[in-house]
Design a protein around this motif. Structure first.
Motif, PDB file in Angstrom:
ATOM      1  N   ARG A  40       0.831  -1.212   0.000  1.00  8.62           N
ATOM      2  CA  ARG A  40       0.000   0.000   0.000  1.00  8.62           C
ATOM      3  C   ARG A  40       0.864   1.260   0.000  1.00  8.62           C
ATOM      4  O   ARG A  40       0.361   2.361  -0.155  1.00  8.62           O
ATOM      5  CB  ARG A  40      -0.931   0.023   1.213  1.00  8.62           C
ATOM      6  CG  ARG A  40      -0.230   0.374   2.509  1.00  8.62           C
ATOM      7  CD  ARG A  40      -1.173   0.622   3.645  1.00  8.62           C
ATOM      8  NE  ARG A  40      -0.408   0.728   4.898  1.00  8.62           N
ATOM      9  CZ  ARG A  40      -0.952   0.714   6.093  1.00  8.62           C
ATOM     10  NH1 ARG A  40      -2.264   0.591   6.220  1.00  8.62           N
ATOM     11  NH2 ARG A  40      -0.202   0.807   7.169  1.00  8.62           N
ATOM     12  N   SER A  41       2.172   1.103   0.210  1.00  4.17           N
ATOM     13  CA  SER A  41       3.069   2.260   0.295  1.00  4.17           C
ATOM     14  C   SER A  41       4.249   2.069  -0.656  1.00  4.17           C
ATOM     15  O   SER A  41       5.405   2.003  -0.242  1.00  4.17           O
ATOM     16  CB  SER A  41       3.546   2.455   1.739  1.00  4.17           C
ATOM     17  OG  SER A  41       4.254   3.669   1.873  1.00  4.17           O
ATOM     18  N   HIS A  42       3.917   1.931  -1.935  1.00  2.00           N
ATOM     19  CA  HIS A  42       4.899   1.896  -3.019  1.00  2.00           C
ATOM     20  C   HIS A  42       5.779   0.652  -3.038  1.00  2.00           C
ATOM     21  O   HIS A  42       6.692   0.557  -3.859  1.00  2.00           O
ATOM     22  CB  HIS A  42       5.809   3.138  -2.971  1.00  2.00           C
ATOM     23  CG  HIS A  42       5.067   4.429  -3.054  1.00  2.00           C
ATOM     24  ND1 HIS A  42       4.578   4.932  -4.239  1.00  2.00           N
ATOM     25  CD2 HIS A  42       4.695   5.303  -2.079  1.00  2.00           C
ATOM     26  CE1 HIS A  42       3.952   6.082  -3.998  1.00  2.00           C
ATOM     27  NE2 HIS A  42       3.996   6.325  -2.701  1.00  2.00           N
ATOM     28  N   GLY A  43       5.552  -0.306  -2.149  1.00  3.85           N
ATOM     29  CA  GLY A  43       6.418  -1.482  -2.075  1.00  3.85           C
ATOM     30  C   GLY A  43       7.709  -1.224  -1.327  1.00  3.85           C
ATOM     31  O   GLY A  43       8.637  -2.049  -1.382  1.00  3.85           O
ATOM     32  N   MET A  44       7.790  -0.120  -0.606  1.00  9.16           N
ATOM     33  CA  MET A  44       9.031   0.242   0.083  1.00  9.16           C
ATOM     34  C   MET A  44       9.209  -0.544   1.379  1.00  9.16           C
ATOM     35  O   MET A  44       8.249  -0.742   2.132  1.00  9.16           O
ATOM     36  CB  MET A  44       9.053   1.732   0.422  1.00  9.16           C
ATOM     37  CG  MET A  44       9.077   2.657  -0.766  1.00  9.16           C
ATOM     38  SD  MET A  44       9.318   4.385  -0.270  1.00  9.16           S
ATOM     39  CE  MET A  44       7.970   4.631   0.888  1.00  9.16           C
ATOM     40  N   VAL A  45      10.448  -0.950   1.656  1.00  8.65           N
ATOM     41  CA  VAL A  45      10.815  -1.570   2.928  1.00  8.65           C
ATOM     42  C   VAL A  45      12.074  -0.882   3.443  1.00  8.65           C
ATOM     43  O   VAL A  45      12.856  -0.328   2.666  1.00  8.65           O
ATOM     44  CB  VAL A  45      11.055  -3.085   2.787  1.00  8.65           C
ATOM     45  CG1 VAL A  45       9.779  -3.797   2.373  1.00  8.65           C
ATOM     46  CG2 VAL A  45      12.170  -3.381   1.803  1.00  8.65           C
ATOM     47  N   GLU A  75       9.656  -4.913  -4.904  1.00 10.63           N
ATOM     48  CA  GLU A  75       8.667  -4.995  -5.977  1.00 10.63           C
ATOM     49  C   GLU A  75       7.825  -3.726  -5.940  1.00 10.63           C
ATOM     50  O   GLU A  75       7.660  -3.112  -4.889  1.00 10.63           O
ATOM     51  CB  GLU A  75       7.767  -6.230  -5.814  1.00 10.63           C
ATOM     52  CG  GLU A  75       6.970  -6.255  -4.521  1.00 10.63           C
ATOM     53  CD  GLU A  75       6.097  -7.496  -4.396  1.00 10.63           C
ATOM     54  OE1 GLU A  75       5.382  -7.811  -5.361  1.00 10.63           O
ATOM     55  OE2 GLU A  75       6.145  -8.120  -3.325  1.00 10.63           O
ATOM     56  N   PRO A  76       7.279  -3.308  -7.082  1.00  9.26           N
ATOM     57  CA  PRO A  76       6.488  -2.073  -7.090  1.00  9.26           C
ATOM     58  C   PRO A  76       5.192  -2.243  -6.300  1.00  9.26           C
ATOM     59  O   PRO A  76       4.545  -3.292  -6.344  1.00  9.26           O
ATOM     60  CB  PRO A  76       6.182  -1.841  -8.575  1.00  9.26           C
ATOM     61  CG  PRO A  76       7.152  -2.698  -9.320  1.00  9.26           C
ATOM     62  CD  PRO A  76       7.449  -3.868  -8.424  1.00  9.26           C
ATOM     63  N   GLY A  77       4.844  -1.192  -5.578  1.00  9.63           N
ATOM     64  CA  GLY A  77       3.556  -1.142  -4.905  1.00  9.63           C
ATOM     65  C   GLY A  77       2.784   0.066  -5.391  1.00  9.63           C
ATOM     66  O   GLY A  77       3.014   0.571  -6.494  1.00  9.63           O
ATOM     67  N   PHE A  78       1.868   0.544  -4.562  1.00  9.70           N
ATOM     68  CA  PHE A  78       1.004   1.651  -4.942  1.00  9.70           C
ATOM     69  C   PHE A  78       0.890   2.623  -3.774  1.00  9.70           C
ATOM     70  O   PHE A  78       1.182   2.268  -2.626  1.00  9.70           O
ATOM     71  CB  PHE A  78      -0.387   1.135  -5.321  1.00  9.70           C
ATOM     72  CG  PHE A  78      -0.385   0.298  -6.569  1.00  9.70           C
ATOM     73  CD1 PHE A  78      -0.730   0.859  -7.786  1.00  9.70           C
ATOM     74  CD2 PHE A  78      -0.018  -1.044  -6.521  1.00  9.70           C
ATOM     75  CE1 PHE A  78      -0.708   0.094  -8.942  1.00  9.70           C
ATOM     76  CE2 PHE A  78       0.008  -1.811  -7.679  1.00  9.70           C
ATOM     77  CZ  PHE A  78      -0.341  -1.238  -8.891  1.00  9.70           C
ATOM     78  N   ASN A  79       0.459   3.827  -4.067  1.00 11.83           N
ATOM     79  CA  ASN A  79       0.155   4.774  -2.991  1.00 11.83           C
ATOM     80  C   ASN A  79      -1.317   4.603  -2.630  1.00 11.83           C
ATOM     81  O   ASN A  79      -2.186   5.320  -3.117  1.00 11.83           O
ATOM     82  CB  ASN A  79       0.440   6.207  -3.425  1.00 11.83           C
ATOM     83  CG  ASN A  79       0.225   7.199  -2.290  1.00 11.83           C
ATOM     84  OD1 ASN A  79      -0.214   6.818  -1.202  1.00 11.83           O
ATOM     85  ND2 ASN A  79       0.520   8.459  -2.528  1.00 11.83           N
ATOM     86  N   TYR A  80      -1.577   3.616  -1.775  1.00  7.50           N
ATOM     87  CA  TYR A  80      -2.934   3.292  -1.345  1.00  7.50           C
ATOM     88  C   TYR A  80      -3.126   3.586   0.142  1.00  7.50           C
ATOM     89  O   TYR A  80      -3.947   2.981   0.802  1.00  7.50           O
ATOM     90  CB  TYR A  80      -3.215   1.816  -1.607  1.00  7.50           C
ATOM     91  CG  TYR A  80      -3.589   1.473  -3.035  1.00  7.50           C
ATOM     92  CD1 TYR A  80      -3.949   2.442  -3.962  1.00  7.50           C
ATOM     93  CD2 TYR A  80      -3.601   0.141  -3.456  1.00  7.50           C
ATOM     94  CE1 TYR A  80      -4.304   2.111  -5.252  1.00  7.50           C
ATOM     95  CE2 TYR A  80      -3.962  -0.205  -4.752  1.00  7.50           C
ATOM     96  CZ  TYR A  80      -4.311   0.781  -5.644  1.00  7.50           C
ATOM     97  OH  TYR A  80      -4.663   0.435  -6.925  1.00  7.50           O
ATOM     98  N   ARG A  81      -2.368   4.531   0.670  1.00  7.95           N
ATOM     99  CA  ARG A  81      -2.456   4.831   2.092  1.00  7.95           C
ATOM    100  C   ARG A  81      -3.747   5.574   2.423  1.00  7.95           C
ATOM    101  O   ARG A  81      -4.283   6.314   1.593  1.00  7.95           O
ATOM    102  CB  ARG A  81      -1.240   5.656   2.519  1.00  7.95           C
ATOM    103  CG  ARG A  81       0.084   4.914   2.364  1.00  7.95           C
ATOM    104  CD  ARG A  81       1.265   5.782   2.744  1.00  7.95           C
ATOM    105  NE  ARG A  81       1.416   6.932   1.895  1.00  7.95           N
ATOM    106  CZ  ARG A  81       2.540   7.235   1.225  1.00  7.95           C
ATOM    107  NH1 ARG A  81       3.600   6.452   1.302  1.00  7.95           N
ATOM    108  NH2 ARG A  81       2.602   8.329   0.481  1.00  7.95           N
ATOM    109  N   LEU A  82      -4.214   5.397   3.662  1.00  5.03           N
ATOM    110  CA  LEU A  82      -5.373   6.142   4.172  1.00  5.03           C
ATOM    111  C   LEU A  82      -4.861   7.160   5.188  1.00  5.03           C
ATOM    112  O   LEU A  82      -4.225   6.783   6.172  1.00  5.03           O
ATOM    113  CB  LEU A  82      -6.373   5.191   4.831  1.00  5.03           C
ATOM    114  CG  LEU A  82      -7.701   5.809   5.263  1.00  5.03           C
ATOM    115  CD1 LEU A  82      -8.494   6.292   4.055  1.00  5.03           C
ATOM    116  CD2 LEU A  82      -8.541   4.813   6.065  1.00  5.03           C
ATOM    117  N   PRO A  83      -5.097   8.460   4.987  1.00  6.43           N
ATOM    118  CA  PRO A  83      -4.523   9.486   5.862  1.00  6.43           C
ATOM    119  C   PRO A  83      -5.073   9.430   7.284  1.00  6.43           C
ATOM    120  O   PRO A  83      -6.184   8.957   7.539  1.00  6.43           O
ATOM    121  CB  PRO A  83      -4.943  10.801   5.174  1.00  6.43           C
ATOM    122  CG  PRO A  83      -5.300  10.436   3.787  1.00  6.43           C
ATOM    123  CD  PRO A  83      -5.829   9.030   3.855  1.00  6.43           C
TER     124      PRO A  83
END
Length: 387
Positions: free
Chosen positions: A219-224, A238-246
């Motif tokens: 949900r946060s760009h695939g970042m670790v 791996e690629p993720g997405f900006n699916y965060r909920l503020p």
């Protein structure tokens, strides 16, 4: 024509909800802060799951579920044809194919029998996932669906935006929608007409810590951030997405979640009042069937109308209701009819879905309705059908 004063759904936002959002706006974090964690923890406790992962909306929740399961191009997901577009689309987002299952014509729900019929149309492809939808708020036969899916080595992902607060009894065991005891994950939406609202927002629940971790990463760009790395360092396996909920929306969600019991009780009371008010209109009009195991907190008050016997088209009834200030909606156009899916898979014969669609109409149902509003809707519906 009268203004619609009773829409089919409406959020309930109160002063304490507004105060919660204002407090979040004044806090240090508008997003990716502690309120997200608090909302997730409270939601997991509420539905009885070990983990809850908040995200941008219900569609994002479904997409994240597919990504977390690593559903591959060419694999198959089975979805009921009576649902919103997102249930099927989430499979296409990851390159999987969709096989549409028929539904019970009186409840709109996928059943073990309709699932097995759909499994007979796999054509040798691998079935990876089954996506039962708890339509209107009524729970599907999860044990039966899980057993059928297991025959093909597939898992369930519950599409549960309509069913927050719904309880089920299978055998002697009381369960809640979202506890994910029969499924890999369950997904929710907090769109304004749902049982609780954050404006937009979604949640995925699971009991698998590895899936929960993948959901949070994706949900946060695939970042670790590797252990022991410099504080600014991050990697993307791996690629993720900006699916965060503020945090702002999670603050509203926390406030709304605290009212779930009240909202659920009010929806149940209104549903009971509808049952009494609509009874004299049978058999021309009857409520959608509720399975014996399901004790729903209804998101939708869907009735099935014999328009042919009434001598009225659905459009004429919708227009007549609107003229009396009563809103309505249709849930849903069978997804297999959509041009994209018809072009991809051809015409399908799903008689249960067609029978459901031909008769369904959703009437106003939300906690802010007054007791007298139910009688008003029933009277308007009777008049719209010719008295």
């Amino acid at each position: 024509m009268a203004d619609v004063v009773l829409p089919y759904g409406r959020q309930t936002i109160e002063d304490d909800d507004i105060a919660a959002v204002v407090a979040a706006l004044k806090a240090d974090f508008l997003t990716t802060g502690p309120t997200v964690d608090a909302f997730e923890a409270a939601f997991a406790r509420t539905v009885g799951a070990r983990h809850a992962v908040a995200c941008a909306n219900g569609t994002a929740a479904l997409h994240l579920a597919m990504l977390a399961l690593e559903v591959q191009p060419g694999e198959v997901c089975i979805a009921p044809s009576i649902t919103f577009l997102a249930t099927a689309n989430c499979a296409r987002y990851v390159g999987a194919e969709v096989v549409f299952a028929d539904v019970d014509p009186d409840s709109g729900l996928m059943t073990p029998d309709t699932l097995r019929e759909a499994m007979g149309r796999l054509g040798g492809r691998r079935l990876r996932c089954v996506l039962p939808v708890h339509l209107r708020g009524d729970a599907c036969d999860l044990p039966g669906l899980r057993a059928a899916a297991a025959e093909a080595g597939a898992v369930l992902v519950e599409d549960a935006p309509h069913a927050l607060g719904t309880t089920m009894t299978f055998g002697d065991v009381a369960e809640q929608v979202g506890d994910a005891r029969h499924s890999a994950m369950a997904t929710f939406s907090f769109h304004p007409v749902k049982t609780i609202a954050t404006g937009e927002g979604g949640m995925v629940t699971t009991n698998d810590p590895a899936l929960a971790e993948r959901l949070r990463t994706l949900r946060s760009h695939g970042m670790v951030r590797p252990p022991g790395a410099e504080p600014w360092w991050y990697e993307m396996p791996e690629p993720g997405f900006n699916y965060r909920l503020p945090d702002i929306l999670c603050a509203l969600g926390l406030s709304q979640l605290a009212k779930l019991d009240r909202f659920a009780a009010r929806r149940r009371a209104l549903a009971s009042a509808y049952a009494q008010a609509l009874a004299p209109l049978a058999p021309l009009i009857r409520q959608a069937a509720s399975p014996a195991w399901s004790d729903p907190v209804l998101h939708l008050m869907t009735v099935l109308i014999d328009f042919e016997a009434a001598g009225r088209s659905r459009l004429a009834v919708v227009d007549a209701l609107r003229a009396q200030g009563v809103g309505s909606q249709v849930h849903y156009i069978p997804v297999h009819r959509q041009p994209y899916y018809r072009g991809r898979y051809g015409a399908l014969d799903l008689p249960g879905a067609e029978a459901w669609y031909a008769r369904c109409l959703s009437l106003p149902l939300y906690p802010g309705m007054a007791d007298a509003d139910v009688g008003r809707v029933a009277g308007a519906l009777k008049a719209a059908l010719g008295g």
